[in-house]
Write an enzyme that holds these catalytic residues in place. Structure first.
Site, PDB file in Angstrom:
ATOM      1  N   ALA A 162       0.814  -1.222   0.000  1.00  0.00           N
ATOM      2  CA  ALA A 162       0.000   0.000   0.000  1.00  0.00           C
ATOM      3  C   ALA A 162       0.840   1.262   0.000  1.00  0.00           C
ATOM      4  O   ALA A 162       0.382   2.315  -0.455  1.00  0.00           O
ATOM      5  CB  ALA A 162      -0.940  -0.008   1.208  1.00  0.00           C
ATOM      6  N   TYR A 186      -5.196   4.867  -2.457  1.00  0.00           N
ATOM      7  CA  TYR A 186      -5.753   5.965  -1.665  1.00  0.00           C
ATOM      8  C   TYR A 186      -5.098   7.272  -2.131  1.00  0.00           C
ATOM      9  O   TYR A 186      -3.930   7.277  -2.544  1.00  0.00           O
ATOM     10  CB  TYR A 186      -5.466   5.696  -0.188  1.00  0.00           C
ATOM     11  CG  TYR A 186      -6.098   6.656   0.783  1.00  0.00           C
ATOM     12  CD1 TYR A 186      -7.449   6.565   1.088  1.00  0.00           C
ATOM     13  CD2 TYR A 186      -5.339   7.650   1.398  1.00  0.00           C
ATOM     14  CE1 TYR A 186      -8.029   7.451   1.997  1.00  0.00           C
ATOM     15  CE2 TYR A 186      -5.910   8.533   2.294  1.00  0.00           C
ATOM     16  CZ  TYR A 186      -7.267   8.429   2.587  1.00  0.00           C
ATOM     17  OH  TYR A 186      -7.835   9.307   3.472  1.00  0.00           O
ATOM     18  N   THR A 188      -3.490   9.788  -1.123  1.00  0.00           N
ATOM     19  CA  THR A 188      -2.170  10.256  -0.686  1.00  0.00           C
ATOM     20  C   THR A 188      -1.022   9.350  -1.126  1.00  0.00           C
ATOM     21  O   THR A 188       0.141   9.701  -0.919  1.00  0.00           O
ATOM     22  CB  THR A 188      -2.119  10.389   0.843  1.00  0.00           C
ATOM     23  OG1 THR A 188      -2.422   9.111   1.429  1.00  0.00           O
ATOM     24  CG2 THR A 188      -3.109  11.424   1.342  1.00  0.00           C
ATOM     25  N   LYS A 189      -1.327   8.197  -1.706  1.00  0.00           N
ATOM     26  CA  LYS A 189      -0.260   7.277  -2.103  1.00  0.00           C
ATOM     27  C   LYS A 189       0.569   7.863  -3.252  1.00  0.00           C
ATOM     28  O   LYS A 189       0.126   8.763  -3.963  1.00  0.00           O
ATOM     29  CB  LYS A 189      -0.846   5.931  -2.544  1.00  0.00           C
ATOM     30  CG  LYS A 189      -1.781   5.275  -1.542  1.00  0.00           C
ATOM     31  CD  LYS A 189      -1.113   4.951  -0.223  1.00  0.00           C
ATOM     32  CE  LYS A 189      -2.076   4.174   0.671  1.00  0.00           C
ATOM     33  NZ  LYS A 189      -1.522   3.921   2.012  1.00  0.00           N
ATOM     34  N   ASN A 190       1.748   7.313  -3.449  1.00  0.00           N
ATOM     35  CA  ASN A 190       2.584   7.791  -4.563  1.00  0.00           C
ATOM     36  C   ASN A 190       1.849   7.662  -5.895  1.00  0.00           C
ATOM     37  O   ASN A 190       1.985   8.516  -6.762  1.00  0.00           O
ATOM     38  CB  ASN A 190       3.907   7.030  -4.604  1.00  0.00           C
ATOM     39  CG  ASN A 190       4.830   7.435  -3.474  1.00  0.00           C
ATOM     40  OD1 ASN A 190       4.385   7.883  -2.419  1.00  0.00           O
ATOM     41  ND2 ASN A 190       6.130   7.273  -3.671  1.00  0.00           N
TER      42      ASN A 190
END
Length: 365
Positions: A162, A186, A188-190
């Site tokens: 994740a 999600y 905010t993920k890279n």
């Protein structure tokens, strides 16, 4: 000197470079009139598989479902044990519990925050069926000894990726070591969507087929339900947005690595910085430091208009949801959770902003 406010994350600013393409894609989506499991999902699955040089990717609704459906494919018996790091985010453990399995905690290496391979063998029992590794903060686990343990004990290996989109160990991407590589997208993920989204890399074609069946009410053919399934389909619109951002993932990761390198080079000795060993190429989804006065440090930075986060303030074994484990002791995990602080390190941040954070940090007394 007046200091500019620095948020921990600014998703509006992060996604600004893609807004024109998002708008065009949304217009195409509306014009097409196909909203569930259409061409965008199937195309993203192929493109995400190609990025990892893998054959099988199934899009699902979110990262938690990616873990749950991976475990469901294994047909474990109720009460079977799954080894998991003691300092992971709660979602990793919830997946095990939702499958009626027993999580067995193993402490991390305090230098890397990832599960300590040397401690895994002592946790294996006759009920152990799998290891669920977590590539925490964007750095891969030390996979060679883990793969050896998996082979010796004939265990399944599930990777919680994740936070590790594009991270590598010895040149091999996170999510390509185990039987399953579970991803969250999600925001905010890279590689972040504009809502919840997830995917699973499957080593075996049969598992890919089963996850596709599980995600769609247990159905391979409409209105014919062969197994007890879920509603966990990757949203067509989120897949479309992810397709726009996927070609920029390496660029996003490179920018975050550049910001992380500034912290690593310029932060003074009072801070414990993440250790990066040879063979590891992290992507810094989270750049965390540790400090014995973490709470006072966080307040100090806030007073200088710098927002930080704590990943995570409460260790899993102390959560109310895991009351049966509240009596257990995991001192390494506890120390990490009591001292860790996540600093701004986003695709939306500039090098000037990070140098401002560093200057403020180095004045902390």
């Amino acid at each position: 000197m007046s200091l500019m406010p620095i948020p921990y994350e600014n998703l509006k600013r992060l996604n600004q470079p893609f807004e024109t393409l998002f708008t065009k894609k949304f217009e195409d989506f509306l014009a097409k009139g196909w909203y569930i499991l259409g061409e965008e999902v199937s195309s993203f699955e192929k493109e995400f598989a190609a990025y990892h040089q893998e054959k099988h990717v199934a899009g699902v609704a979110n990262g938690l479902d990616a873990l749950i459906l991976s475990l469901k494919c294994c047909n474990f018996k109720k009460g079977d044990e799954v080894i998991v790091p003691s300092n992971t985010y709660i979602a990793t453990i919830l997946a095990i519990l939702h499958c009626d399995l027993t999580p067995v905690f193993v402490e991390p290496d305090i230098r890397t925050y990832n599960i300590d391979p040397e401690l895994i063998p002592a946790a294996i029992t006759s009920r152990t069926v799998a290891i669920m590794v977590v590539h925490l903060y964007g750095q891969c686990c030390e996979m060679d000894p883990i793969l050896s343990i998996v082979k010796d004990h004939q265990l399944k290996l599930i990777e919680d990726c994740a936070q590790a989109h594009g991270a590598t160990y010895k040149g091999k991407l996170a999510g390509t070591f185990g039987d399953f590589g579970a991803f969250s997208f999600y925001p905010t993920k890279n590689l972040g969507a504009l809502g919840d989204a997830g995917a699973v890399i499957c080593r075996a074609e049969a598992d890919d087929v089963q996850i596709r069946q599980f995600r769609n009410y247990g159905s391979k053919k409409k209105y014919h339900n062969d197994v007890v399934g879920y509603n966990s389909r990757l949203d067509e619109l989120q897949a479309a947005f992810l397709r726009i951002k996927l070609p920029h993932l390496d660029e996003i990761n490179s920018h975050k690595k550049k910001l992380a390198s500034l912290y690593l080079e310029h932060l003074d000795g009072q801070y414990i910085k993440p250790l990066v060993l040879a063979d590891f190429d992290p992507v810094y989804h989270i750049f965390n430091i540790r400090h014995p006065e973490r709470n006072r440090l966080k307040e100090y930075l806030s007073s200088h208009q710098i927002t930080t986060e704590i990943h995570y303030p409460v260790p899993p074994h102390e959560q109310k949801a895991l009351a049966a484990m509240n009596h257990l002791s995991y001192p390494v995990s506890t120390e990490i959770h009591q001292t860790t602080l996540s600093l701004p390190c986003s695709y939306a941040h500039t090098t000037e902003e990070i140098m401002q954070v560093i200057d403020v940090l180095n004045q902390f007394k």
